[in-house]
Write an enzyme that holds these catalytic residues in place. Structure first.
Site, mmCIF file in Angstrom:
data_model
loop_
_atom_site.group_PDB
_atom_site.id
_atom_site.type_symbol
_atom_site.label_atom_id
_atom_site.label_comp_id
_atom_site.label_asym_id
_atom_site.label_seq_id
_atom_site.Cartn_x
_atom_site.Cartn_y
_atom_site.Cartn_z
ATOM 1 N N LYS A 209 0.832 -1.211 0.000
ATOM 2 C CA LYS A 209 0.000 0.000 0.000
ATOM 3 C C LYS A 209 0.867 1.262 0.000
ATOM 4 C CE LYS A 209 -2.309 -1.125 3.805
ATOM 5 N NZ LYS A 209 -1.797 -2.451 4.145
ATOM 6 N N ARG B 133 -9.501 0.994 8.548
ATOM 7 C CA ARG B 133 -9.071 -0.349 8.921
ATOM 8 C C ARG B 133 -10.085 -1.079 9.787
ATOM 9 N NH1 ARG B 133 -3.130 0.887 8.805
ATOM 10 N NH2 ARG B 133 -1.958 -1.031 9.022
ATOM 11 N N ARG C 146 11.488 -6.229 4.737
ATOM 12 C CA ARG C 146 11.265 -4.794 4.524
ATOM 13 C C ARG C 146 12.196 -3.972 5.415
ATOM 14 N NH1 ARG C 146 5.367 -2.126 4.952
ATOM 15 N NH2 ARG C 146 5.411 -2.623 7.168
ATOM 16 N N ARG D 30 11.250 -1.944 11.046
ATOM 17 C CA ARG D 30 10.186 -1.535 11.955
ATOM 18 C C ARG D 30 10.022 -2.585 13.043
ATOM 19 N NH1 ARG D 30 5.090 0.248 8.265
ATOM 20 N NH2 ARG D 30 4.029 -0.834 9.969
ATOM 21 N N ARG E 214 -0.161 -8.997 13.615
ATOM 22 C CA ARG E 214 -0.828 -8.015 12.741
ATOM 23 C C ARG E 214 -1.730 -8.707 11.730
ATOM 24 N NH1 ARG E 214 4.052 -5.052 10.441
ATOM 25 N NH2 ARG E 214 2.629 -3.752 9.268
#
Ligand code: AMP
Length: 220
Positions: free
Chosen positions: A19, A93, A132, A160, A171
């Site tokens: 996204k 969300r 990532r 992160r 998540r």
């Protein structure tokens, strides 16, 4: 001068579907405003604002931040764009957020143009997120295999905290419980458009652009 699309869209999908990356590409190409509630919240945490201090524990544990807190941030950001040409990334969300957003924009006669659903399997989500890395100053996302950071900015790369394996699994569970049900909501509203998010960044970008061009033709 960039071409204006005259669209208000939200990118939707599991964490790691791309996204943020796709939103940035669209905004660069079409001059739209990128509204990432995750980036806004991370900035607030870094600057230790009252919202940041409140949101911190939720984000680090991979939980959703309470609706009211994020709503004000989203509203403020959309106002900056005068409710035109924006890409929401990571908002809405929850069902409550989706209902608030559609009502809020409809009352302004600036309804959402589309929800672009970036679809990706759980296995691919875990692989992507664990590889990532994020630029600690700009927030730009990199990927160790598909979009490796250039050597001169290696020292600015962070992983992160919520991209650690246990937080990723958590998540995903949160996504399935709280966010996935929105597919039905937006599909019923006739706003949902599915895009296969598997493939290179450029391939997915081309798919999203093709979709937006066809929407522009239909909506404007
Ligand atoms: P993201 O960068 O979009 O993956 O967001 C990172 C984290 O910020 C999420 O895991 C949530 O804790 C929080 N967050 C971002 N957007 C929202 C939202 N719309 N509602 C609740 N929490 C959010």
């Amino acid at each position: 001068m960039q071409p204006q699309l005259g669209l208000r869209i939200a990118l939707f999908g599991p964490p790691g579907a791309g996204k943020g990356t796709q939103a940035r590409l669209l905004c660069t190409r079409f001059g739209m405003l990128h509204i990432s509630t995750g980036n806004i919240l991370r900035r607030a945490i870094k600057e230790q604002t009252p919202i940041g201090l409140e949101a911190r524990a939720y984000i680090h544990q991979g939980n959703l931040v309470p609706d009211e807190l994020v709503r004000d941030l989203a509203e403020e950001a959309m106002r900056v764009s005068a409710f035109e040409d924006f890409v929401l990334d990571g908002y809405p969300r929850t069902c409550q957020q989706a209902e608030w957003l559609t009502g809020f924009l409809n009352r302004r006669e600036r309804p959402l143009s589309a929800i672009v659903y970036l679809m990706l399997s759980d296995e691919e989500v875990v692989t992507r997120l664990s590889r990532r890395r994020v630029h600690k100053e700009t927030g730009e996302n990199f990927h160790l295999d598909y979009k490796p950071p250039p050597p001169e900015i290696q020292h600015l790369m962070l992983q992160r905290r919520d991209d650690q394996p246990a937080a990723i699994r958590h998540r995903l569970r949160v996504y399935e419980a709280e966010t996935q049900p929105l597919v039905r909501y937006f599909s019923k509203a006739g706003l949902l458009h599915e895009v296969d998010a598997l493939g290179s960044i450029e391939t997915v970008h081309a798919r999203v652009c093709a979709l937006l061009q066809s929407l522009k033709g239909r909506l404007n």
